[in-house]
Design a protein around this motif. Structure first.
Motif, PDB file in Angstrom:
ATOM      1  N   THR B  49       0.858  -1.192   0.000  1.00  0.00           N
ATOM      2  CA  THR B  49       0.000   0.000   0.000  1.00  0.00           C
ATOM      3  C   THR B  49       0.882   1.226   0.000  1.00  0.00           C
ATOM      4  OG1 THR B  49      -0.064   0.199   2.394  1.00  0.00           O
ATOM      5  CG2 THR B  49      -1.742  -1.219   1.382  1.00  0.00           C
ATOM      6  N   LEU B  50       0.247   2.375  -0.135  1.00  0.00           N
ATOM      7  CA  LEU B  50       0.995   3.632  -0.185  1.00  0.00           C
ATOM      8  C   LEU B  50       1.866   3.807   1.053  1.00  0.00           C
ATOM      9  CD1 LEU B  50      -1.444   6.298  -1.609  1.00  0.00           C
ATOM     10  CD2 LEU B  50       0.860   5.783  -2.409  1.00  0.00           C
ATOM     11  N   SER B  51       1.343   3.393   2.217  1.00  0.00           N
ATOM     12  CA  SER B  51       2.088   3.638   3.447  1.00  0.00           C
ATOM     13  C   SER B  51       3.346   2.774   3.557  1.00  0.00           C
ATOM     14  CB  SER B  51       1.182   3.430   4.658  1.00  0.00           C
ATOM     15  OG  SER B  51       0.541   2.188   4.538  1.00  0.00           O
ATOM     16  N   ASP B  52       3.398   1.667   2.761  1.00  0.00           N
ATOM     17  CA  ASP B  52       4.587   0.820   2.786  1.00  0.00           C
ATOM     18  C   ASP B  52       5.752   1.474   2.049  1.00  0.00           C
ATOM     19  OD1 ASP B  52       3.069  -1.134   4.024  1.00  0.00           O
ATOM     20  OD2 ASP B  52       2.468  -2.020   2.108  1.00  0.00           O
ATOM     21  N   MET B 104      -0.566  11.642  -9.655  1.00  0.00           N
ATOM     22  CA  MET B 104       0.753  11.079  -9.934  1.00  0.00           C
ATOM     23  C   MET B 104       0.662   9.573 -10.133  1.00  0.00           C
ATOM     24  SD  MET B 104       3.966  11.404  -7.420  1.00  0.00           S
ATOM     25  CE  MET B 104       5.484  10.561  -7.775  1.00  0.00           C
ATOM     26  N   TYR B 105       1.435   9.070 -11.090  1.00  0.00           N
ATOM     27  CA  TYR B 105       1.508   7.625 -11.303  1.00  0.00           C
ATOM     28  C   TYR B 105       2.575   7.057 -10.379  1.00  0.00           C
ATOM     29  CZ  TYR B 105       2.567   3.182 -13.593  1.00  0.00           C
ATOM     30  OH  TYR B 105       2.811   1.855 -13.860  1.00  0.00           O
ATOM     31  N   VAL B 106       2.222   6.082  -9.562  1.00  0.00           N
ATOM     32  CA  VAL B 106       3.197   5.466  -8.653  1.00  0.00           C
ATOM     33  C   VAL B 106       3.581   4.101  -9.205  1.00  0.00           C
ATOM     34  CG1 VAL B 106       3.624   4.657  -6.302  1.00  0.00           C
ATOM     35  CG2 VAL B 106       2.203   6.669  -6.684  1.00  0.00           C
ATOM     36  N   PRO B 107       4.812   3.997  -9.766  1.00  0.00           N
ATOM     37  CA  PRO B 107       5.176   2.744 -10.447  1.00  0.00           C
ATOM     38  C   PRO B 107       5.161   1.534  -9.512  1.00  0.00           C
ATOM     39  CG  PRO B 107       6.957   4.406 -10.599  1.00  0.00           C
ATOM     40  CD  PRO B 107       5.855   5.029  -9.807  1.00  0.00           C
ATOM     41  N   GLN B 108       5.564   1.722  -8.243  1.00  0.00           N
ATOM     42  CA  GLN B 108       5.585   0.579  -7.316  1.00  0.00           C
ATOM     43  C   GLN B 108       4.203  -0.039  -7.137  1.00  0.00           C
ATOM     44  OE1 GLN B 108       6.872   3.615  -6.705  1.00  0.00           O
ATOM     45  NE2 GLN B 108       8.570   3.565  -5.232  1.00  0.00           N
ATOM     46  N   LEU B 109       3.196   0.824  -7.203  1.00  0.00           N
ATOM     47  CA  LEU B 109       1.822   0.343  -7.033  1.00  0.00           C
ATOM     48  C   LEU B 109       1.157   0.135  -8.379  1.00  0.00           C
ATOM     49  CD1 LEU B 109       0.544   2.743  -4.231  1.00  0.00           C
ATOM     50  CD2 LEU B 109       1.353   0.404  -3.971  1.00  0.00           C
ATOM     51  N   ASP B 110       1.787   0.719  -9.401  1.00  0.00           N
ATOM     52  CA  ASP B 110       1.280   0.569 -10.755  1.00  0.00           C
ATOM     53  C   ASP B 110      -0.106   1.196 -10.912  1.00  0.00           C
ATOM     54  OD1 ASP B 110       1.375  -0.213 -13.374  1.00  0.00           O
ATOM     55  OD2 ASP B 110       0.736  -2.265 -12.999  1.00  0.00           O
ATOM     56  N   ARG B 111      -0.323   2.348 -10.274  1.00  0.00           N
ATOM     57  CA  ARG B 111      -1.575   3.058 -10.509  1.00  0.00           C
ATOM     58  C   ARG B 111      -1.436   4.550 -10.196  1.00  0.00           C
ATOM     59  NH1 ARG B 111      -3.555   3.009  -5.104  1.00  0.00           N
ATOM     60  NH2 ARG B 111      -2.801   1.184  -3.988  1.00  0.00           N
ATOM     61  N   ILE B 112      -2.446   5.297 -10.608  1.00  0.00           N
ATOM     62  CA  ILE B 112      -2.449   6.745 -10.409  1.00  0.00           C
ATOM     63  C   ILE B 112      -2.975   7.043  -9.006  1.00  0.00           C
ATOM     64  CG2 ILE B 112      -3.452   8.916 -11.221  1.00  0.00           C
ATOM     65  CD1 ILE B 112      -3.940   7.375 -13.948  1.00  0.00           C
ATOM     66  N   VAL B 113      -2.320   7.922  -8.276  1.00  0.00           N
ATOM     67  CA  VAL B 113      -2.846   8.314  -6.958  1.00  0.00           C
ATOM     68  C   VAL B 113      -2.878   9.837  -6.839  1.00  0.00           C
ATOM     69  CG1 VAL B 113      -2.061   6.211  -5.808  1.00  0.00           C
ATOM     70  CG2 VAL B 113      -0.596   8.236  -5.831  1.00  0.00           C
ATOM     71  N   LEU B 114      -3.544  10.284  -5.790  1.00  0.00           N
ATOM     72  CA  LEU B 114      -3.715  11.706  -5.546  1.00  0.00           C
ATOM     73  C   LEU B 114      -2.694  12.142  -4.500  1.00  0.00           C
ATOM     74  CD1 LEU B 114      -5.911  13.512  -6.754  1.00  0.00           C
ATOM     75  CD2 LEU B 114      -7.254  13.154  -4.687  1.00  0.00           C
TER      76      LEU B 114
END
Lengths: 416, 416
Positions: B49-52, B104-114
């Motif tokens: 998850t984002l927090s990781d 922003m696209y977060v490659p580690q999660l492979d999706r767009i986040v705010l």
């Protein structure tokens, strides 16, 4: 919210006798529906058909046929063809004309039918040679589908021979010709439209061997299948069918399990009705013999949708006897409801010039005039130049539709 | 027809080892799928998850919350509000920004986040006073929905106060703001999109108390419900989920009961994926831990559809963790299939200039580049300027899709 807002429709504007919608009153609420049902059950077993009418000329109509009957028709056609070739008369098809001049509204049946003009399609003419070839090709493809007992879409059919068909409109047109030629419905040809409709409520049926219980379909409902010939054995204790224009209203009704309180079957095609939903409704109505009450937007487009269910579209007039459900009652939202239920001004939308033009044109149409109570409603709409969506009822609370509007309309027998 | 036509794809072009698709071979056909499943089952129980991630700044994400939790959030917000008013600081909301620069696209999660930028919405400013009022109104409406435990559409919400909202885009926008503000998904707010998707195959689940068996849903399938929180208790012996772009292909698979031979669950959103289908797929994948294989048209639009399932849309990036299914495999129809399966020239369509532009733009996007095997496929499509629909496979026979194409692809593990 909105004790103040709710005050509107519960006042004298609606009905003198205030109805309390507690469960005990369900029978009272549905008394008018029960009367309607009684009339329908008393209808003569065999409905009027074209042949019962002493009409001045012949008509072309199609009926549902099973795969074997369709194959017989195709084989007979090809044998006739072979014979005319052997007799030196060449290779040609005789195809019923589907032009506008060959179509006609029959008031006794209350639907559009195809007259008996035919067109020749000889292979020897440069003008019709391609069409004759395509006709022969599609005959063979349909024969194949019937052997395999499988259904495909028009798009699949097109892709089986793109070189010959060139574009899909060509194979589509000739498929409709074939339907008239063989005297069977398009779904009998095993070519089906894609599905769009959903059903929920007091109904069970068998679909391709599976028993479907529509009262146990959660809130999403059961998708209406594209191939109506796989549907059989309707069982229901519903008192009426509620035909809904839009999925938002369908969702409200399904989530509130409206059919548990008021035994009914709820159907939507999510907008413009597709062939599968029309076939399903027709079959349901003729098997169960219960009234169909329609809930559509109060605008010309809502009426247009009703007309497609009731009278069919020009394009498929040859199939009108299988696709149409003539006796649908217009429950709401009717133009006269807007004032009677005190729909707030800001929830009414101004009609565009195009809307008004469409409405005026409709007023002249035979099918509107054949429902005398519809004329003043449509006139009112055009005079006030106001339309409203089913959702406008949410201005009185999210569950106003299921808890007040519909019970009130049903109890008053407020349909036309 | 077409012993001659069928010759095409069964030649060496496809695979050296000719596979016979008799029922005994199902295990062999599905061996590669089973490997994929094993990998998934071995995934760590808790996904990243984002927090990781030790990221330089905070992100705004939403999670599913039940009605009580949403009410708690709303009440806490209103209490904070009351406090600031009492302290003489006035009435204002702090709302996460949803502009493009805050995404922003977060490659580690492979999706767009705010990202974490916030906007102030004081009631005392003429610029934001209306927005603040609408925000407060919608908070109260959502609170009501949570109390009643009912779901409505955005359209219903709009109609509850047309005077204030003026047009639906205003209430829609603020609904999305609210989702971010309260940190919960839009479906947790009890406002749902209309349904469009259908499911069939080896799956049972409970929907609003009803047990739904998707292998007994005839050929039409079960409509995917708009309110995912009413869906629970997925049970399945399927080895994979087959995600299909179009309803024509879905119909073929359902009628042939493809899932009986090859244990799978078949889903379609009939084109552009709707929120309900995306939520359903996500939930299915995370509960069953089986691979998702996608069957889409070979054109930029097909890829676009895949991207919405996998990465989400910009518009709802704050909800991407609940809406997206990142690890979908592209089974077909891939541009390289066209030659390998000898799709006839006339079944291939020329790409329009717009198609080519869209394709070229996609090549530059991060999510395509993060799937290295997709790049050469897309490059091939653009170079040949050819596209093809799933239906193009019908040129080898109506059941080529279910009887040859899919088994062959599955057996070869031919996805990427």
């Amino acid at each position: 919210m909105s004790a103040q807002k709710r005050a509107g429709p519960s006042t004298a504007a609606v009905s003198r006798k205030r109805v309390n919608y507690t469960p005990q009153d369900v029978n009272e609420v549905l008394a008018k529906v029960a009367e309607l049902t009684k009339d329908i059950k008393n209808e003569p077993e065999v409905a009027l058909t074209l042949s019962d009418l002493a009409l001045p000329h012949a008509y072309c109509e199609v009926v549902d046929k099973d795969a074997n009957a369709v194959m017989d028709e195709i084989e007979a056609t090809m044998l006739r063809m072979a014979n005319t070739i052997m007799q030196g008369q060449g290779f040609e098809f005789n195809v019923p004309s589907r032009t506008k001049t060959n179509q006609m509204y029959v008031p006794q049946l209350d639907r559009i039918v195809l007259k008996d003009a035919m067109g020749r399609r000889p292979f020897s003419s440069t003008q019709t040679c391609r069409k004759a070839a395509i006709t022969a090709r599609i005959l063979s493809l349909v024969h194949q589908l019937c052997i395999k007992r499988i259904h495909v879409t028009k798009r699949d059919l097109f892709y089986t021979d793109v070189k010959l068909f060139e574009d899909q409109s060509q194979s589509d047109t000739i498929l409709d010709d074939l339907s008239c030629m063989l005297g069977c419905t398009r779904s009998s040809l095993h070519v089906v439209a894609s599905e769009k409709g959903v059903v929920v409520g007091r109904l069970t049926f068998v679909e391709d061997g599976d028993l479907i219980n529509c009262s146990k379909m959660g809130v999403g409902g059961k998708a209406i299948p594209p191939n109506i010939d796989k549907v059989a054995d309707f069982q229901s204790d519903a008192l009426f069918i509620l035909l809904v224009e839009k999925d938002a209203a369908f969702m409200r009704l399904a989530e509130d399990r409206f059919y548990n309180t008021y035994p009914c079957i709820i159907i939507t095609a999510k907008g413009q009705p597709d062939v599968a939903t029309r076939l399903f409704l027709r079959k349901l109505r003729s098997h169960l013999k219960i009234p169909v009450l329609a809930l559509v937007d109060s605008d010309p487009y809502g009426l247009k949708i009703l007309s497609v269910y009731m009278k069919g579209s020009m394009n498929m007039s040859y199939d009108s006897s299988n696709l149409t459900t003539p006796d649908i009652k217009w429950l709401g939202v009717r133009p006269s409801d807007l004032d009677r239920f005190n729909i707030p001004d800001q929830c009414r939308l101004p009609m565009t010039d195009e809307d008004v033009r469409t409405g005026k044109k409709m007023l002249e149409e035979e099918w509107i005039q054949s429902n005398p109570e519809w004329v003043p409603e449509l006139e009112l709409m055009i005079r006030k130049k106001e339309k409203a969506e089913i959702q406008a009822l949410s201005s009185f609370g999210f569950q106003y539709l299921t808890e007040e509007y519909l019970p009130r309309k049903l109890a008053a027998g407020d349909w036309c």
